[in-house]
Write an enzyme that holds these catalytic residues in place. Sequence first.
Site, PDB file in Angstrom:
ATOM      1  N   GLU A 125     -24.818 -10.775  28.622  1.00 11.97           N
ATOM      2  CA  GLU A 125     -24.255  -9.599  27.950  1.00 11.97           C
ATOM      3  C   GLU A 125     -24.736  -8.322  28.646  1.00 11.97           C
ATOM      4  O   GLU A 125     -25.891  -8.222  29.046  1.00 11.97           O
ATOM      5  CB  GLU A 125     -24.672  -9.579  26.478  1.00 11.97           C
ATOM      6  N   GLN A 175     -16.885  -9.841  14.922  1.00 11.42           N
ATOM      7  CA  GLN A 175     -15.501 -10.239  14.683  1.00 11.42           C
ATOM      8  C   GLN A 175     -15.051  -9.597  13.378  1.00 11.42           C
ATOM      9  O   GLN A 175     -15.819  -9.487  12.425  1.00 11.42           O
ATOM     10  CB  GLN A 175     -15.388 -11.765  14.611  1.00 11.42           C
ATOM     11  N   ASP A 211     -15.648 -14.399  26.017  1.00  9.53           N
ATOM     12  CA  ASP A 211     -14.984 -13.578  25.007  1.00  9.53           C
ATOM     13  C   ASP A 211     -15.079 -12.124  25.464  1.00  9.53           C
ATOM     14  O   ASP A 211     -15.860 -11.337  24.935  1.00  9.53           O
ATOM     15  CB  ASP A 211     -15.662 -13.776  23.641  1.00  9.53           C
ATOM     16  N   CYS A 222       0.827  -1.209   0.000  1.00 11.52           N
ATOM     17  CA  CYS A 222       0.000   0.000   0.000  1.00 11.52           C
ATOM     18  C   CYS A 222       0.859   1.255   0.000  1.00 11.52           C
ATOM     19  O   CYS A 222       1.823   1.360   0.764  1.00 11.52           O
ATOM     20  CB  CYS A 222      -0.920  -0.002   1.218  1.00 11.52           C
ATOM     21  N   CYS A 225      -8.980 -10.875  22.796  1.00  9.58           N
ATOM     22  CA  CYS A 225      -8.397  -9.925  21.861  1.00  9.58           C
ATOM     23  C   CYS A 225      -7.212  -9.197  22.478  1.00  9.58           C
ATOM     24  O   CYS A 225      -6.746  -8.193  21.948  1.00  9.58           O
ATOM     25  CB  CYS A 225      -9.453  -8.916  21.393  1.00  9.58           C
ATOM     26  N   CYS A 241      -2.082   0.107   9.561  1.00  8.48           N
ATOM     27  CA  CYS A 241      -1.162  -1.036   9.463  1.00  8.48           C
ATOM     28  C   CYS A 241       0.202  -0.667  10.037  1.00  8.48           C
ATOM     29  O   CYS A 241       0.663   0.462   9.869  1.00  8.48           O
ATOM     30  CB  CYS A 241      -0.974  -1.476   8.009  1.00  8.48           C
ATOM     31  N   CYS A 294      -6.719   0.691  -0.102  1.00  9.77           N
ATOM     32  CA  CYS A 294      -6.640   0.039   1.202  1.00  9.77           C
ATOM     33  C   CYS A 294      -6.610  -1.465   0.982  1.00  9.77           C
ATOM     34  O   CYS A 294      -7.453  -2.013   0.256  1.00  9.77           O
ATOM     35  CB  CYS A 294      -7.815   0.414   2.096  1.00  9.77           C
ATOM     36  N   PHE A 336     -20.072 -12.549  28.233  1.00 11.31           N
ATOM     37  CA  PHE A 336     -19.738 -11.462  27.312  1.00 11.31           C
ATOM     38  C   PHE A 336     -20.177 -11.896  25.907  1.00 11.31           C
ATOM     39  O   PHE A 336     -19.413 -11.850  24.955  1.00 11.31           O
ATOM     40  CB  PHE A 336     -18.248 -11.129  27.342  1.00 11.31           C
TER      41      PHE A 336
END
Length: 398
Positions: free
Chosen positions: A284, A237, A330, A50, A356, A59, A134, A264
């Site tokens: 949740e 996700q 999660d 890119c 994550c 990035c 992109c 979650f």
Amino acid sequence: MSSTGTIIRIAAKGDGVTADGRHVAGAAPGDIVREDGSLEPGPHHATPPCRHFANCGGCQLQHVDDEALRQFVTDRVVNAAEGQGVAIGQLLDTHLSPPRSRRRATLHAMKAGKGAVVGFRESGSHRIVDLAECHVIAPELFALVEPLRQFVAKHGGKGAVDIELALVDQGVDCSLKNLALEGLAATEAALEFAQDNGLARLTLDQGYGPEAMWEPEQLSVTFAGVPVPFPSSSFLQATRDAEELMVADAKRTLEGAKTIADLFAGLGTFAFHLAGPAKVLAAEAARDAHLACKTAAGISGKPVHALHRDLFRNPLMADEISRFDAVLLDPPRAGAKDQIGRIAESSIGRVAYVSCNPSSWARDAKRLVDAGFKLEQLRPVGQFRWSTHVELTSYFAR
């Protein structure tokens, strides 16, 4: 000039690191650092695809090849576990999402002269990089960059407009924040923008909260064949391929469990895949996501019971958890410190943990191991391609 060091790994924030601990920006494993500080590219140094790389904050690692990128993702997860003294049973293959596969993104836009700029911000700056290409977001999302540029140029205000894009069952969901439309003509232009670009929904926040201006049919995302209503700005996700792999890992490791607590749970990404024959509790805190999950469960007849509960302030207690055969969680980036403590105190024997953030996960993993669990399986996941953001799936058993 003679060389003074070879890059042996990539640090957490993307810098190359030499054997003696020096950090070098833009370096890949195998690169040689010359005495004048310049780099001699090694076998894992790649040409960034890119033109915006090094300016765009989207990035950090386009200068490394896939082998080095995969190793970086793996090392982030493995080192986090080892740093807490957590032994890894089976290390599964690291997953990398392909280019142009990200189905959600947050961009920014601002009027500039007679036009406008649209893109990600520069790293560590509020300056917006005006995207001409992109290589990470899905083509359907990138196709909106130029129309958004034209729309903001005509109707944007003085400040930056935040743009949330997501691919859902009906197409592209577009949400604009900090954009106040002045007069009927501007409102009609927004509706024409949505219609001309085939948007599934256009939501505007003009300072009074999000308002759907265009939504020909209710938006949904489908999990295990169940269409779930998609509230504006809901979590998904980042890529479909990563979601499918994470779900497959969860289903495999929790196979045979008759009752599962999904903590979650969000919209029910995992709950609907795990349900049937298992009965699943989907807990949740976000009300919109909870109601969407509850609605979909009621219509589909899937054995999913949606529970509105803030697991940070009010985690499931040990005796509540002990009623289930298995737990899946999660959590957000902060991890699930208090909830993990209650899981550790329970009699539950199986835990699938999707994360994550390797650092908060490793802290929680140590708590489970100290309570008698073993980390049976661990999989590093790089769904934010060329980013230093790393995810994982894991499975613990007593």
